[in-house]
Design an enzyme around this catalytic site. Structure first.
Site, PDB file in Angstrom:
ATOM      1  N   GLY A  50       0.807  -1.213   0.000  1.00 54.83           N
ATOM      2  CA  GLY A  50       0.000   0.000   0.000  1.00 54.83           C
ATOM      3  C   GLY A  50       0.839   1.261   0.000  1.00 54.83           C
ATOM      4  O   GLY A  50       2.054   1.225  -0.150  1.00 54.83           O
ATOM      5  N   HIS A  80       6.953  -3.859   1.397  1.00 57.44           N
ATOM      6  CA  HIS A  80       7.047  -3.144   0.128  1.00 57.44           C
ATOM      7  C   HIS A  80       7.475  -1.722   0.474  1.00 57.44           C
ATOM      8  O   HIS A  80       6.717  -0.982   1.101  1.00 57.44           O
ATOM      9  CB  HIS A  80       5.695  -3.118  -0.573  1.00 57.44           C
ATOM     10  CG  HIS A  80       5.387  -4.336  -1.367  1.00 57.44           C
ATOM     11  ND1 HIS A  80       5.197  -5.574  -0.790  1.00 57.44           N
ATOM     12  CD2 HIS A  80       5.240  -4.502  -2.701  1.00 57.44           C
ATOM     13  CE1 HIS A  80       4.937  -6.452  -1.752  1.00 57.44           C
ATOM     14  NE2 HIS A  80       4.955  -5.824  -2.922  1.00 57.44           N
ATOM     15  N   GLU A 115       9.908   1.664  -3.577  1.00 64.18           N
ATOM     16  CA  GLU A 115       9.521   1.752  -4.984  1.00 64.18           C
ATOM     17  C   GLU A 115       9.026   3.160  -5.281  1.00 64.18           C
ATOM     18  O   GLU A 115       9.415   3.776  -6.262  1.00 64.18           O
ATOM     19  CB  GLU A 115       8.443   0.735  -5.337  1.00 64.18           C
ATOM     20  CG  GLU A 115       8.085   0.775  -6.827  1.00 64.18           C
ATOM     21  CD  GLU A 115       7.070  -0.270  -7.258  1.00 64.18           C
ATOM     22  OE1 GLU A 115       7.162  -0.705  -8.405  1.00 64.18           O
ATOM     23  OE2 GLU A 115       6.183  -0.634  -6.466  1.00 64.18           O
ATOM     24  N   ASP A 121       2.066  -7.264  -9.691  1.00 66.56           N
ATOM     25  CA  ASP A 121       1.060  -6.656 -10.588  1.00 66.56           C
ATOM     26  C   ASP A 121       0.776  -7.561 -11.780  1.00 66.56           C
ATOM     27  O   ASP A 121       0.780  -7.179 -12.892  1.00 66.56           O
ATOM     28  CB  ASP A 121       1.503  -5.273 -11.089  1.00 66.56           C
ATOM     29  CG  ASP A 121       1.748  -4.313  -9.937  1.00 66.56           C
ATOM     30  OD1 ASP A 121       1.113  -4.480  -8.895  1.00 66.56           O
ATOM     31  OD2 ASP A 121       2.580  -3.415 -10.107  1.00 66.56           O
TER      32      ASP A 121
END
Length: 146
Positions: A38, A64, A67, A146
């Protein structure tokens, strides 16, 4: 084949609800890994207690990060969550100090080139920094997302 089920938490979700779900998940002795996904701008602070418990259970600690966020977001996540693995981590390449820290502490980087290109985080595969990560001795893997 090693099967390591992962519990994935979203930064956008209510932390009280996530804590309850985490406690429930722990009862089954099924999960072996945890990850946060998220909006990176929401940080990792609110997940400290969950990750502390996951660490005590011997889970692999992932997030995550890096990025869309910068070097500081990666450092914050490592400090708050005691990470074993960084998913994406593109921003790490911007800091020699951070790259050395990742190497010294054997923090792995799961890089997702297709996601990075599709989300315009890098121009194309030819310019993807994964070659630099490998050349500089970082432990990394190529993944899909993705």
């Amino acid at each position: 084949i090693e099967f390591l089920p992962e519990l994935v938490l979203n930064r956008c979700d209510d932390i009280t609800q996530l804590e309850e779900e985490f406690e429930e998940a722990c009862k089954f002795d099924f999960f072996k890994s945890i990850d946060i996904i998220g909006d990176e701008s929401l940080g990792t602070e609110k997940f400290k207690e969950i990750y502390k418990k996951a660490d005590q259970l011997g889970w692999i600690l992932k997030a995550h990060v890096g990025e869309f966020g910068g070097v500081e977001s990666i450092k914050e996540a490592i400090n708050n969550l005691n990470l074993d693995v960084i998913n994406h981590g593109l921003a790490a390449i911007e800091s020699k100090e951070l790259m050395q820290y990742l190497e010294k502490n054997e923090i792995k980087i799961n890089i997702c080139p297709t996601s990075n290109v599709l989300l315009a985080r890098v121009k194309d595969y030819g310019e993807h920094p994964i070659k630099r990560f490998i050349k500089e001795g970082r432990i990394c893997s190529i993944n899909t997302d993705d």
